[in-house]
Scaffold this motif. Structure first.
Motif, mmCIF file in Angstrom:
data_model
loop_
_atom_site.group_PDB
_atom_site.id
_atom_site.type_symbol
_atom_site.label_atom_id
_atom_site.label_comp_id
_atom_site.label_asym_id
_atom_site.label_seq_id
_atom_site.Cartn_x
_atom_site.Cartn_y
_atom_site.Cartn_z
ATOM 1 N N VAL A 1 0.839 -1.205 0.000
ATOM 2 C CA VAL A 1 0.000 0.000 0.000
ATOM 3 C C VAL A 1 0.869 1.248 0.000
ATOM 4 N N ARG A 2 1.927 1.244 0.785
ATOM 5 C CA ARG A 2 2.806 2.418 0.849
ATOM 6 C C ARG A 2 3.504 2.662 -0.486
ATOM 7 N N ILE A 3 3.983 1.591 -1.118
ATOM 8 C CA ILE A 3 4.617 1.738 -2.426
ATOM 9 C C ILE A 3 3.596 2.184 -3.470
ATOM 10 N N ALA A 4 2.426 1.558 -3.425
ATOM 11 C CA ALA A 4 1.371 1.897 -4.388
ATOM 12 C C ALA A 4 0.919 3.336 -4.226
ATOM 13 N N SER A 5 0.899 3.852 -2.992
ATOM 14 C CA SER A 5 0.495 5.238 -2.757
ATOM 15 C C SER A 5 1.419 6.203 -3.484
ATOM 16 N N THR A 6 2.723 5.980 -3.369
ATOM 17 C CA THR A 6 3.692 6.861 -4.035
ATOM 18 C C THR A 6 3.557 6.778 -5.546
ATOM 19 N N ILE A 7 3.455 5.552 -6.062
ATOM 20 C CA ILE A 7 3.336 5.382 -7.509
ATOM 21 C C ILE A 7 2.049 6.019 -8.020
ATOM 22 N N THR A 8 0.957 5.847 -7.283
ATOM 23 C CA THR A 8 -0.325 6.419 -7.692
ATOM 24 C C THR A 8 -0.252 7.936 -7.786
ATOM 25 N N LEU A 9 0.368 8.575 -6.795
ATOM 26 C CA LEU A 9 0.489 10.036 -6.821
ATOM 27 C C LEU A 9 1.338 10.491 -8.002
ATOM 28 N N LEU A 10 2.448 9.810 -8.241
ATOM 29 C CA LEU A 10 3.310 10.165 -9.366
ATOM 30 C C LEU A 10 2.570 10.043 -10.695
ATOM 31 N N VAL A 11 1.886 8.927 -10.866
ATOM 32 C CA VAL A 11 1.165 8.708 -12.128
ATOM 33 C C VAL A 11 0.029 9.709 -12.275
ATOM 34 N N ALA A 12 -0.704 9.991 -11.195
ATOM 35 C CA ALA A 12 -1.824 10.931 -11.272
ATOM 36 C C ALA A 12 -1.347 12.310 -11.709
ATOM 37 N N ILE A 13 -0.274 12.806 -11.103
ATOM 38 C CA ILE A 13 0.251 14.130 -11.466
ATOM 39 C C ILE A 13 0.765 14.128 -12.901
ATOM 40 N N ALA A 14 1.455 13.048 -13.286
ATOM 41 C CA ALA A 14 1.970 12.976 -14.660
ATOM 42 C C ALA A 14 0.841 12.931 -15.681
ATOM 43 N N MET A 15 -0.209 12.172 -15.395
ATOM 44 C CA MET A 15 -1.323 12.087 -16.333
ATOM 45 C C MET A 15 -2.095 13.404 -16.412
ATOM 46 N N GLU A 16 -2.194 14.114 -15.286
ATOM 47 C CA GLU A 16 -2.825 15.437 -15.310
ATOM 48 C C GLU A 16 -2.011 16.392 -16.169
ATOM 49 N N LEU A 17 -0.694 16.277 -16.069
ATOM 50 C CA LEU A 17 0.188 17.144 -16.838
ATOM 51 C C LEU A 17 0.111 16.837 -18.331
ATOM 52 N N LEU A 18 0.222 15.567 -18.680
ATOM 53 C CA LEU A 18 0.247 15.186 -20.090
ATOM 54 C C LEU A 18 -1.133 15.221 -20.731
ATOM 55 N N GLY A 19 -2.167 14.910 -19.965
ATOM 56 C CA GLY A 19 -3.513 14.848 -20.515
ATOM 57 C C GLY A 19 -4.323 16.114 -20.343
ATOM 58 N N ALA A 20 -3.720 17.150 -19.742
ATOM 59 C CA ALA A 20 -4.417 18.427 -19.503
ATOM 60 C C ALA A 20 -5.711 18.219 -18.720
ATOM 61 N N VAL A 21 -5.629 17.368 -17.697
ATOM 62 C CA VAL A 21 -6.770 17.120 -16.816
ATOM 63 C C VAL A 21 -6.604 17.988 -15.566
ATOM 64 N N PRO A 22 -7.660 18.669 -15.120
ATOM 65 C CA PRO A 22 -7.536 19.556 -13.959
ATOM 66 C C PRO A 22 -6.918 18.859 -12.752
ATOM 67 N N GLY A 23 -5.941 19.529 -12.154
ATOM 68 C CA GLY A 23 -5.234 18.994 -11.003
ATOM 69 C C GLY A 23 -3.897 19.679 -10.865
ATOM 70 N N LEU A 24 -3.085 19.207 -9.941
ATOM 71 C CA LEU A 24 -1.796 19.829 -9.682
ATOM 72 C C LEU A 24 -0.865 19.704 -10.886
ATOM 73 N N GLY A 25 -0.916 18.571 -11.571
ATOM 74 C CA GLY A 25 -0.077 18.392 -12.746
ATOM 75 C C GLY A 25 -0.415 19.363 -13.854
ATOM 76 N N ASN A 26 -1.701 19.554 -14.114
ATOM 77 C CA ASN A 26 -2.119 20.505 -15.148
ATOM 78 C C ASN A 26 -1.760 21.931 -14.764
ATOM 79 N N THR A 27 -1.902 22.259 -13.485
ATOM 80 C CA THR A 27 -1.523 23.591 -13.000
ATOM 81 C C THR A 27 -0.037 23.834 -13.216
ATOM 82 N N LEU A 28 0.784 22.846 -12.894
ATOM 83 C CA LEU A 28 2.220 22.943 -13.100
ATOM 84 C C LEU A 28 2.537 23.165 -14.579
#
Length: 254
Positions: free
Chosen positions: A178-205
């Motif tokens: 769970v701890r490893i998955a939590s880190t990976i999930t956050l990384l992937v979520a921010i990256a997908m927001e950034l690349l996919g222009a989905v609202p979130g911290l990644g898109n804001t960045l």
């Protein structure tokens, strides 16, 4: 302050001081603003609703994806470890898809679903799936066969064997997963927001970077890093509390 805590703090402070000095002397390009500018943006940004909205959107993506990845990974891993036929059926598929980077699926998901939160949650959940599957698989396989056979001989029901024999063996693996998955999930979520222009911290960045707002860009990166540190620390604390009986945690009870 403990030396193990003091040393990283001193090292980080020294690196930031060097960055500030080099930036002030003009040795760094304008794309690397002074640390003081980044700190000023953070101080101002944390008082605005926009940044907190982006953080909340990312946390929502992270929570939903982590829940889905943990449940699916744990169920699949337990089934593969406990039922040989299931392992034979799924092993080839798991070994084929596990090494594929999650970002490879992004263009297909964007074509199917568009730039939506569902894309971020689905891909982030896929990132969480593999560590949970493997950790649960190894945890179930690590159950002591003597303890399992003894419980069966003494007439424990399947539910009792699950609670008193299997669960204690799997729980340390599950918690780490769970701890490893939590880190990976956050990384992937921010990256997908950034690349996919989905609202979130990644898109804001990404928006800040595209518009040349470098202090805001680095500030957003700091926020993302702090978010990961806080979530990891929270899961580490929960893991220690849940495994106070385990040998690896007895001497670390806070």
């Amino acid at each position: 302050m403990k030396p193990t805590v003091l040393l990283p703090v001193v090292t980080t402070a020294a690196l930031l001081a060097i960055w500030e000095a080099l930036s002030g002397s003009g040795a760094l390009p304008p794309e690397m603003p002074p640390v003081t500018d980044i700190a000023a943006w953070l101080w101002a940004g944390l008082g605005t609703a926009g940044l907190w909205t982006a953080i909340a959107q990312t946390l929502a993506h992270w929570a939903l994806a982590l829940l889905a990845g943990v449940v699916l990974g744990a169920v699949a891993g337990a089934a593969m470890a406990a039922i040989p036929v299931v392992n034979e059926l799924l092993l080839g598929t798991v070994e084929f898809f596990r090494p594929i980077p999650v970002v490879v699926y992004l263009p297909i998901m964007l074509l199917l679903l568009g730039a939506t939160s569902e894309v971020v949650v689905t891909l982030a959940a896929l990132g969480a799936l593999w560590p949970m599957l493997l950790q649960t698989f190894y945890g179930v396989q690590d159950v002591d066969p003597v303890s399992r056979d003894t419980a069966r001989v003494f007439g424990l029901t399947p539910v009792q064997r699950l609670l008193w024999v299997t669960a204690p063996s799997v729980l340390p693996y599950f918690s780490t997963g769970v701890r490893i998955a939590s880190t990976i999930t956050l990384l992937v979520a921010i990256a997908m927001e950034l690349l996919g222009a989905v609202p979130g911290l990644g898109n804001t960045l990404g928006t800040y970077a595209a518009n040349g707002l470098y202090a805001a860009t680095y500030g957003s990166i700091v926020v993302a890093g702090l978010l990961g540190v806080l979530l990891n620390a929270a899961f580490e604390r929960l893991e220690r509390r849940a495994l106070t009986w385990h040998a690896s945690h007895r001497h670390r009870i806070a």
